[in-house]
Design a protein around this motif. Sequence first.
Motif, PDB file in Angstrom:
ATOM      1  N   ARG A 260      -0.859   5.162  -6.023  1.00  0.00           N
ATOM      2  CA  ARG A 260      -1.707   4.710  -7.141  1.00  0.00           C
ATOM      3  C   ARG A 260      -2.839   3.868  -6.563  1.00  0.00           C
ATOM      4  NH1 ARG A 260      -2.069   0.125 -10.092  1.00  0.00           N
ATOM      5  NH2 ARG A 260      -2.950   0.365 -12.182  1.00  0.00           N
TER       6      ARG A 260
ATOM      7  N   ASP B  62      -5.920   3.600 -12.213  1.00  0.00           N
ATOM      8  CA  ASP B  62      -4.684   4.315 -12.557  1.00  0.00           C
ATOM      9  C   ASP B  62      -4.628   5.735 -11.987  1.00  0.00           C
ATOM     10  OD1 ASP B  62      -3.456   2.221 -13.901  1.00  0.00           O
ATOM     11  OD2 ASP B  62      -4.534   2.678 -15.766  1.00  0.00           O
TER      12      ASP B  62
ATOM     13  N   ASP C 295      -4.955  -3.616  -4.964  1.00  0.00           N
ATOM     14  CA  ASP C 295      -4.348  -4.940  -5.108  1.00  0.00           C
ATOM     15  C   ASP C 295      -3.614  -5.370  -3.843  1.00  0.00           C
ATOM     16  OD1 ASP C 295      -5.368  -4.856  -7.675  1.00  0.00           O
ATOM     17  OD2 ASP C 295      -3.417  -4.441  -8.619  1.00  0.00           O
ATOM     18  N   ASP C 296      -2.857  -4.445  -3.239  1.00  0.00           N
ATOM     19  CA  ASP C 296      -2.125  -4.760  -2.008  1.00  0.00           C
ATOM     20  C   ASP C 296      -3.070  -5.210  -0.897  1.00  0.00           C
ATOM     21  OD1 ASP C 296       0.239  -4.030  -3.235  1.00  0.00           O
ATOM     22  OD2 ASP C 296       0.443  -2.122  -2.157  1.00  0.00           O
TER      23      ASP C 296
ATOM     24  N   THR D 230      -2.866   0.061  -7.081  1.00  0.00           N
ATOM     25  CA  THR D 230      -1.853  -0.641  -6.285  1.00  0.00           C
ATOM     26  C   THR D 230      -2.361  -0.861  -4.862  1.00  0.00           C
ATOM     27  OG1 THR D 230      -0.102   0.331  -7.629  1.00  0.00           O
ATOM     28  CG2 THR D 230       0.542  -0.588  -5.492  1.00  0.00           C
TER      29      THR D 230
END
Length: 86
Positions: free
Chosen positions: A31, A79, A37-38, A34
Amino acid sequence: MPPGDAARIHRHARQLVERSRSAGETRIRLRVGTIRDDMGLNYPDAVADICQVLETDKFQYEARVTLLGRTKRPIWGADTVFSFSV
């Protein structure tokens, strides 16, 4: 894209693939939000940059994956999910 980010994104995604492969999984779903953000990527085009890296033949060849597909909506959004065979 900030200098060096394509290589960082590529490296991070390959690490995710390798973890999946080591766990014996045959597929992985990544995703985009993700990954963003990581990695702490908070610039406006980060999502598009991640999508571009995951779509390249270079990434798929070096990570030894085959793109099975990606979500159609949004085309390039947080998304968006890319599915690969490992």
